[in-house]
Each structure stands twice: as structure tokens, then as C-alpha cells.
Design a protein around this motif. Structure first.
Motif, PDB file in Angstrom:
ATOM      1  N   THR A  52     -19.449 107.463  51.045  1.00  0.00           N
ATOM      2  CA  THR A  52     -18.227 107.290  50.259  1.00  0.00           C
ATOM      3  C   THR A  52     -17.110 108.204  50.745  1.00  0.00           C
ATOM      4  OG1 THR A  52     -19.468 106.602  48.288  1.00  0.00           O
ATOM      5  CG2 THR A  52     -17.236 107.431  47.941  1.00  0.00           C
ATOM      6  N   TYR A  53     -17.416 109.494  50.905  1.00  0.00           N
ATOM      7  CA  TYR A  53     -16.322 110.391  51.284  1.00  0.00           C
ATOM      8  C   TYR A  53     -15.943 110.240  52.753  1.00  0.00           C
ATOM      9  CZ  TYR A  53     -19.164 114.154  53.494  1.00  0.00           C
ATOM     10  OH  TYR A  53     -19.977 114.895  54.317  1.00  0.00           O
ATOM     11  N   LYS A  54     -16.896 109.855  53.602  1.00  0.00           N
ATOM     12  CA  LYS A  54     -16.547 109.617  55.008  1.00  0.00           C
ATOM     13  C   LYS A  54     -15.695 108.357  55.143  1.00  0.00           C
ATOM     14  CE  LYS A  54     -20.330 111.929  57.481  1.00  0.00           C
ATOM     15  NZ  LYS A  54     -20.793 112.781  56.407  1.00  0.00           N
ATOM     16  N   ALA A  55     -16.004 107.344  54.323  1.00  0.00           N
ATOM     17  CA  ALA A  55     -15.225 106.106  54.364  1.00  0.00           C
ATOM     18  C   ALA A  55     -13.783 106.356  53.910  1.00  0.00           C
ATOM     19  CB  ALA A  55     -15.887 105.042  53.493  1.00  0.00           C
ATOM     20  N   LYS A  56     -13.612 107.165  52.877  1.00  0.00           N
ATOM     21  CA  LYS A  56     -12.265 107.452  52.368  1.00  0.00           C
ATOM     22  C   LYS A  56     -11.397 108.103  53.432  1.00  0.00           C
ATOM     23  CE  LYS A  56     -13.160 107.840  47.403  1.00  0.00           C
ATOM     24  NZ  LYS A  56     -13.177 108.754  46.231  1.00  0.00           N
ATOM     25  N   SER A  57     -11.999 108.984  54.232  1.00  0.00           N
ATOM     26  CA  SER A  57     -11.229 109.656  55.274  1.00  0.00           C
ATOM     27  C   SER A  57     -10.781 108.686  56.355  1.00  0.00           C
ATOM     28  CB  SER A  57     -12.066 110.782  55.903  1.00  0.00           C
ATOM     29  OG  SER A  57     -13.183 110.253  56.599  1.00  0.00           O
ATOM     30  N   GLN A  58     -11.418 107.504  56.430  1.00  0.00           N
ATOM     31  CA  GLN A  58     -11.066 106.486  57.416  1.00  0.00           C
ATOM     32  C   GLN A  58     -10.347 105.291  56.783  1.00  0.00           C
ATOM     33  OE1 GLN A  58     -11.510 106.555  60.794  1.00  0.00           O
ATOM     34  NE2 GLN A  58     -12.156 108.681  60.568  1.00  0.00           N
ATOM     35  N   GLN A 103     -25.340 107.409  49.714  1.00  0.00           N
ATOM     36  CA  GLN A 103     -24.174 106.748  49.100  1.00  0.00           C
ATOM     37  C   GLN A 103     -22.998 107.713  48.991  1.00  0.00           C
ATOM     38  OE1 GLN A 103     -24.952 104.625  45.367  1.00  0.00           O
ATOM     39  NE2 GLN A 103     -23.099 105.520  44.508  1.00  0.00           N
ATOM     40  N   THR A 104     -23.269 108.941  48.560  1.00  0.00           N
ATOM     41  CA  THR A 104     -22.209 109.945  48.402  1.00  0.00           C
ATOM     42  C   THR A 104     -21.549 110.280  49.731  1.00  0.00           C
ATOM     43  OG1 THR A 104     -23.366 110.906  46.505  1.00  0.00           O
ATOM     44  CG2 THR A 104     -21.699 112.264  47.579  1.00  0.00           C
ATOM     45  N   ASN A 142     -28.905 111.745  56.476  1.00  0.00           N
ATOM     46  CA  ASN A 142     -27.919 110.913  55.791  1.00  0.00           C
ATOM     47  C   ASN A 142     -26.510 111.127  56.335  1.00  0.00           C
ATOM     48  OD1 ASN A 142     -29.748 109.647  54.076  1.00  0.00           O
ATOM     49  ND2 ASN A 142     -29.624 111.264  52.543  1.00  0.00           N
ATOM     50  N   HIS A 143     -26.215 112.364  56.746  1.00  0.00           N
ATOM     51  CA  HIS A 143     -24.921 112.631  57.380  1.00  0.00           C
ATOM     52  C   HIS A 143     -24.772 111.790  58.645  1.00  0.00           C
ATOM     53  CE1 HIS A 143     -22.495 115.590  55.349  1.00  0.00           C
ATOM     54  NE2 HIS A 143     -23.521 116.401  55.167  1.00  0.00           N
ATOM     55  N   ARG A 144     -25.819 111.781  59.468  1.00  0.00           N
ATOM     56  CA  ARG A 144     -25.739 111.062  60.740  1.00  0.00           C
ATOM     57  C   ARG A 144     -25.692 109.553  60.541  1.00  0.00           C
ATOM     58  NH1 ARG A 144     -30.402 112.100  63.356  1.00  0.00           N
ATOM     59  NH2 ARG A 144     -31.285 113.644  61.951  1.00  0.00           N
ATOM     60  N   LEU A 145     -26.452 109.055  59.557  1.00  0.00           N
ATOM     61  CA  LEU A 145     -26.441 107.618  59.287  1.00  0.00           C
ATOM     62  C   LEU A 145     -25.062 107.161  58.806  1.00  0.00           C
ATOM     63  CD1 LEU A 145     -29.879 107.168  57.456  1.00  0.00           C
ATOM     64  CD2 LEU A 145     -29.256 106.207  59.678  1.00  0.00           C
ATOM     65  N   SER A 146     -24.504 107.888  57.850  1.00  0.00           N
ATOM     66  CA  SER A 146     -23.193 107.511  57.310  1.00  0.00           C
ATOM     67  C   SER A 146     -22.100 107.646  58.373  1.00  0.00           C
ATOM     68  CB  SER A 146     -22.861 108.356  56.081  1.00  0.00           C
ATOM     69  OG  SER A 146     -22.943 109.742  56.373  1.00  0.00           O
ATOM     70  N   LYS A 147     -22.201 108.683  59.195  1.00  0.00           N
ATOM     71  CA  LYS A 147     -21.206 108.881  60.251  1.00  0.00           C
ATOM     72  C   LYS A 147     -21.276 107.742  61.271  1.00  0.00           C
ATOM     73  CE  LYS A 147     -19.602 112.315  63.620  1.00  0.00           C
ATOM     74  NZ  LYS A 147     -19.852 113.659  64.196  1.00  0.00           N
ATOM     75  N   THR A 148     -22.489 107.300  61.581  1.00  0.00           N
ATOM     76  CA  THR A 148     -22.663 106.199  62.527  1.00  0.00           C
ATOM     77  C   THR A 148     -21.980 104.933  62.027  1.00  0.00           C
ATOM     78  OG1 THR A 148     -24.771 107.071  63.354  1.00  0.00           O
ATOM     79  CG2 THR A 148     -24.357 104.725  63.687  1.00  0.00           C
ATOM     80  N   LEU A 149     -22.167 104.625  60.743  1.00  0.00           N
ATOM     81  CA  LEU A 149     -21.555 103.423  60.171  1.00  0.00           C
ATOM     82  C   LEU A 149     -20.030 103.506  60.186  1.00  0.00           C
ATOM     83  CD1 LEU A 149     -23.766 102.638  57.040  1.00  0.00           C
ATOM     84  CD2 LEU A 149     -23.525 101.253  59.090  1.00  0.00           C
ATOM     85  N   VAL A 150     -19.489 104.615  59.721  1.00  0.00           N
ATOM     86  CA  VAL A 150     -18.037 104.761  59.627  1.00  0.00           C
ATOM     87  C   VAL A 150     -17.387 104.719  61.006  1.00  0.00           C
ATOM     88  CG1 VAL A 150     -16.183 106.349  58.973  1.00  0.00           C
ATOM     89  CG2 VAL A 150     -18.113 105.991  57.434  1.00  0.00           C
ATOM     90  N   ASN A 151     -18.002 105.387  61.986  1.00  0.00           N
ATOM     91  CA  ASN A 151     -17.435 105.395  63.339  1.00  0.00           C
ATOM     92  C   ASN A 151     -17.535 104.023  63.999  1.00  0.00           C
ATOM     93  OD1 ASN A 151     -16.841 108.087  63.074  1.00  0.00           O
ATOM     94  ND2 ASN A 151     -18.566 108.818  64.278  1.00  0.00           N
ATOM     95  N   HIS A 152     -18.606 103.289  63.719  1.00  0.00           N
ATOM     96  CA  HIS A 152     -18.808 101.978  64.350  1.00  0.00           C
ATOM     97  C   HIS A 152     -17.786 100.951  63.855  1.00  0.00           C
ATOM     98  CE1 HIS A 152     -20.856  98.592  66.230  1.00  0.00           C
ATOM     99  NE2 HIS A 152     -20.827  97.969  65.063  1.00  0.00           N
ATOM    100  N   TYR A 153     -17.568 100.904  62.542  1.00  0.00           N
ATOM    101  CA  TYR A 153     -16.678  99.881  61.984  1.00  0.00           C
ATOM    102  C   TYR A 153     -15.222 100.330  61.894  1.00  0.00           C
ATOM    103  CZ  TYR A 153     -20.730  97.040  60.907  1.00  0.00           C
ATOM    104  OH  TYR A 153     -21.867  96.281  61.023  1.00  0.00           O
ATOM    105  N   GLY A 154     -14.975 101.629  61.919  1.00  0.00           N
ATOM    106  CA  GLY A 154     -13.611 102.121  61.927  1.00  0.00           C
ATOM    107  C   GLY A 154     -12.889 101.954  60.603  1.00  0.00           C
ATOM    108  N   LYS A 155     -11.563 101.954  60.685  1.00  0.00           N
ATOM    109  CA  LYS A 155     -10.734 101.903  59.478  1.00  0.00           C
ATOM    110  C   LYS A 155     -10.737 100.513  58.849  1.00  0.00           C
ATOM    111  CE  LYS A 155      -7.595 105.604  60.894  1.00  0.00           C
ATOM    112  NZ  LYS A 155      -6.181 105.987  61.146  1.00  0.00           N
ATOM    113  N   ASN A 156     -10.315 100.483  57.578  1.00  0.00           N
ATOM    114  CA  ASN A 156     -10.135  99.233  56.828  1.00  0.00           C
ATOM    115  C   ASN A 156     -11.431  98.425  56.742  1.00  0.00           C
ATOM    116  OD1 ASN A 156      -7.288  99.713  56.501  1.00  0.00           O
ATOM    117  ND2 ASN A 156      -7.025  99.071  58.625  1.00  0.00           N
TER     118      ASN A 156
END
Length: 413
Positions: free
Chosen positions: A331-337, A327-328, A277-291
Motif C-alpha cells: 500500500t505505501y509503496k504503491a502510493k509513492s508511485q 498488504q501494508t 514482504n518488502h522485496r515482494l511488494s517492491k518487485t510488483l511496484v517496480n514492474h508495473y510502475g505508476k498508475n
């Protein structure tokens, strides 16, 4: 906006210091169990003031070597654990079959909300641990190269892995009450670290991403460019099945050797799934970036269609899959971005046609993983439909709808 993460700081105590850690964590654990029994006997009607009046002095007299502030912390530790259990019980109501049937011949199920009164016995703290208050029970000394920690009757200085700490001080992070634990023979201090982060602004949003979660596809992602990405769950399901098979085999053996192996396997699957789940969430956040606005359905209290539970393995997966953990982490990875996770109602997201808006349960063919609208003829993968509808709810949220959802008004037979 503030964001709190937990840093796992590795400690490097000497053999003598490790014995001191073991002694203080076992003593703290023992007192926590005493306080837990007291809370249970008081029918959970307690607070810090009542603890101070009835329990603090007896505990202080029983364990004079334990720091006074750590004795007080035992109540906060127990209180936090009961709050967690209360939340878990409320999120998972007791569901039972009434033995009756509706007009369509389907069995009627009811749910009953659960509270702490459902507990048969007090919460038991199985693992030795100790909570440390910042600057009172633990502090950084020698220019941040050593950690000073309270143990029974004294204070010791221990070297640690300082890979994280420089960034904390550079960003003026706030450090909270830490937890001392031993994992696989190694000592760690889990420190909550609070950073200041930029708030997500709807006016600056660049991407909307609908994310449908499931078993066959761990995630199905749909974005504003009409692009769909599938993350297959086949390899994950296969490995979980292997874990289940090995556990069942060891449990049926019942030997001392089998029990030792079961103990070694404890939490291994959870740690592995957490890493996935860490890797999946990190992949999404890094791919789409901020905002970015990530839209997920609320799976709390969602009951899966039992008609689709074709075998015991699938039934186990449906009720133990770590949807909330993903989901958790997202959420916190998205907030950091400077991004946001929006949780919306799951009702009709897999039945509604994203093209014409008509909702028919018969549109979805579970066996073929196909969605075919009987009204407009739109045809696509059934998981993709869920992601498309979640994306649509995200658009409605950005347009000003506070709690977007699909209702019965859109449903047709």
C-alpha cells in the motif's frame, strides 16, 4: 495527498552519551507503565485533560530530571498503544465452537467482537524507549550534521547517519514525534516523515493487477494482458518450519543456554519475513510502475477451511502467515508511485468461474490445486482463479462500482 514513512536514523553516541540514552529510555519506560496502570484502573475512560489533572504533576514530581514535555508525551505513547491493541482485538474476534451442528452435520462456530475490557492486565512496556517531539525534544543543528536530543536533566548533541536527511529538506518533508530505541546494542531514532505525493487518478490508470495470497503460492498475480505470475511459498514455508523446529527444541531443553539462544532468536523470523514482504511488494511496484490498481482480497476475519489443515505445521502457517504485512507494505509503496491498492471482499473469489460467472464450491480441487468449472468446462490453476476474479473486481471498480463484490445471487449448488 500526504504519505508518512518511518525513517530509522542510526545514532553514534559516545560511551557516556549511550549511558544517558539508556537512563532516559528506562525512566520513560517506567513512567509509561505507571500511566498504563492508571489507564487500566480507570477502565480506559481517560483523555489528555484528565491525565493533565490527575497524573502529570505527580509524575513530574517523581521524575524531575525528565523533560516536562516528555512527561506529557508518556500519555500519548500509552494512548497510542491501547488504540493499537483495540484495533487488533476488533480485527480478531473470539471464535468458539457452540457444540451444535447445522442441517448438513457441520459444527457451528460463532464469533464475539472483543474490546479492551477483554484485557486481564494493563499493557506492559517491556522495551526501554522515549518519545521526542520535533523542535522541542530533538532538532538538527550544525547545518544538519548533528542531532540535539534531551536526556535526563540536560541536552546533548550526537552525530548520526545523514543518508536520508538531505532529501527530507529538499522536499520540505514534515517530521513528526520520533522514538529513541536501542536495537542489538545500537541506538536509533525512528522519525515519521510526511511527504506530499500525487493522488492516484482512476482516469489515468494504466494497469489492473489481481493478487491472490496464499501458502503454497505467496502471491499469484494476474493482469490485463492475461499474464499470470506465481511466487512460490515453498522456500519460505521450509525456512519457517526450521524456525519452529529450532524453537521447539530449545524450549524443550529448558536450560539457561537454551533460553539465551531463544532470546537471540526473538523477532528474527519476523524481521526476515518482513524483508521478504518488502522485496515482494517492491518487485510488483517496480514492474508495473505508476498508475496501477492493485486488487487484494480482505483476509480480515477469514476462517480457513479446517479440512485443508492436514497437519500441525500447516495449521500453524494458516494462522500466523503475514498476509497483512504484505498488504501494508504494498500500500505505501504503491502510493509513492501514484498507484492504488484496492481491498475487496474475499467471498467467492476462489469459487466463481471467471469465464461464465457460475459459482460452485465443488469446482475447486484443493488436493490437485485445480479449478474446473462444471458449467462451462473452464480449467486452470485454483490460485490463478482467485487472481482472475480479483482482477475482474478491479475492472468493476474502475467502471464506477464503489464496493465491487460477488454475492450469493451468483451461487449455484
Amino acid at each position: 495527498m500526504e504519505q508518512t514513512l518511518t525513517a530509522k536514523v542510526r545514532l553514534y553516541p559516545t560511551a557516556e552519551q549511550a549511558k544517558m540514552f539508556k537512563a532516559v529510555t528506562k525512566e520513560y519506560q517506567r513512567l509509561c507503565n505507571i500511566v498504563s496502570q492508571w489507564v487500566f484502573d480507570q477502565h480506559f475512560k481517560v483523555n489528555q485533560k484528565k491525565f493533565q489533572k490527575e497524573m502529570y504533576h505527580p509524575l513530574r514530581a517523581e521524575s524531575p530530571a525528565l523533560n516536562s514535555l516528555m512527561v506529557q508525551s508518556t500519555y500519548r505513547t500509552v494512548e497510542a498503544r491501547y488504540k493499537t491493541v483495540r484495533t487488533q482485538l476488533s480485527q480478531h474476534p473470539y471464535r468458539y465452537n457452540t457444540g451444535k451442528k447445522n442441517k448438513n452435520g457441520e459444527e457451528i462456530w460463532k464469533s464475539v467482537n472483543r474490546t479492551l475490557e477483554w484485557l486481564w492486565k494493563p499493557i506492559h512496556f517491556k522495551r526501554p524507549q522515549a518519545d521526542y517531539v520535533r523542535n522541542s525534544n530533538y532538532s538538527f543543528v550544525k547545518k544538519g550534521t548533528l542531532l540535539s536530543l534531551n536526556v535526563l536533566g540536560q541536552r546533548i548533541k550526537v552525530p548520526f547517519n545523514d543518508r536520508y536527511t538531505q532529501s527530507w529538506f529538499d522536499q520540505k518533508a514534515k517530521l513528526g514525534t520520533a522514538k529513541l530505541v536501542c536495537l542489538k546494542g545500537h541506538w536509533f531514532l525512528h522519525i515519521p516523515v510526511t511527504f506530499d505525493t500525487d493522488d492516484w487518478q482512476a482516469s489515468d490508470n494504466q494497469h489492473i493487477v489481481g493478487i491472490d495470497r496464499g501458502l503454497r503460492q505467496v502471491m499469484t498475480v494476474y493482469d490485463e494482458q492475461d499474464k499470470t505470475k506465481f511466487f512460490s511459498g515453498r522456500a519460505i514455508a521450509y525456512k519457517r518450519k526450521k524456525f519452529a523446529y529450532l524453537r521447539a527444541k530449545l524450549q524443550s531443553a529448558g536450560t539457561k543456554s537454551a533460553k539465551r539462544h531463544l532470546k537471540k532468536m526473538a523477532q528474527r523470523e519476523n524481521r526476515w519475513m518482513s524483508d521478504v514482504n518488502h522485496r515482494l511488494s517492491k518487485t510488483l511496484v517496480n514492474h508495473y510502475g505508476k498508475n496501477t490498481l492493485f486488487v487484494l482480497e480482505d483476509l480480515t476475519n477469514v476462517s480457513f477451511d479446517e479440512k485443508n489443515q492436514s497437519n500441525r505445521d500447516r495449521n500453524r502457517d494458516l494462522h500466523s502467515w503475514s498476509f497483512y504485512d504484505l498488504q501494508t507494505k504494498l500500500t505505501y509503496k504503491a502510493k509513492s508511485q501514484r498507484s492504488q491498492v484496492l481491498i475487496v471482499s474475499a467471498k467467492y473469489t476462489s469459487q466463481r468461474c471467471p469465464k461464465c460467472g457460475q459459482t460452485r464450491k465443488a469446482n475447486r480441487n484443493h488436493a490437485l490445486h485445480l479449478y474446473q468449472c462444471k458449467h462451462c468446462g473452464f480449467t486452470t490453476n485454483d490460485d490463478r482463479v482467485g487472481a482472475m476474479n480479483l482482477y475482474d473486481l478491479g475492472k468493476r471498480y474502475l467502471s464506477g462500482e464503489e464496493k465491487p463484490k460477488y454475492t450469493l445471487n451468483n451461487v449455484t449448488d
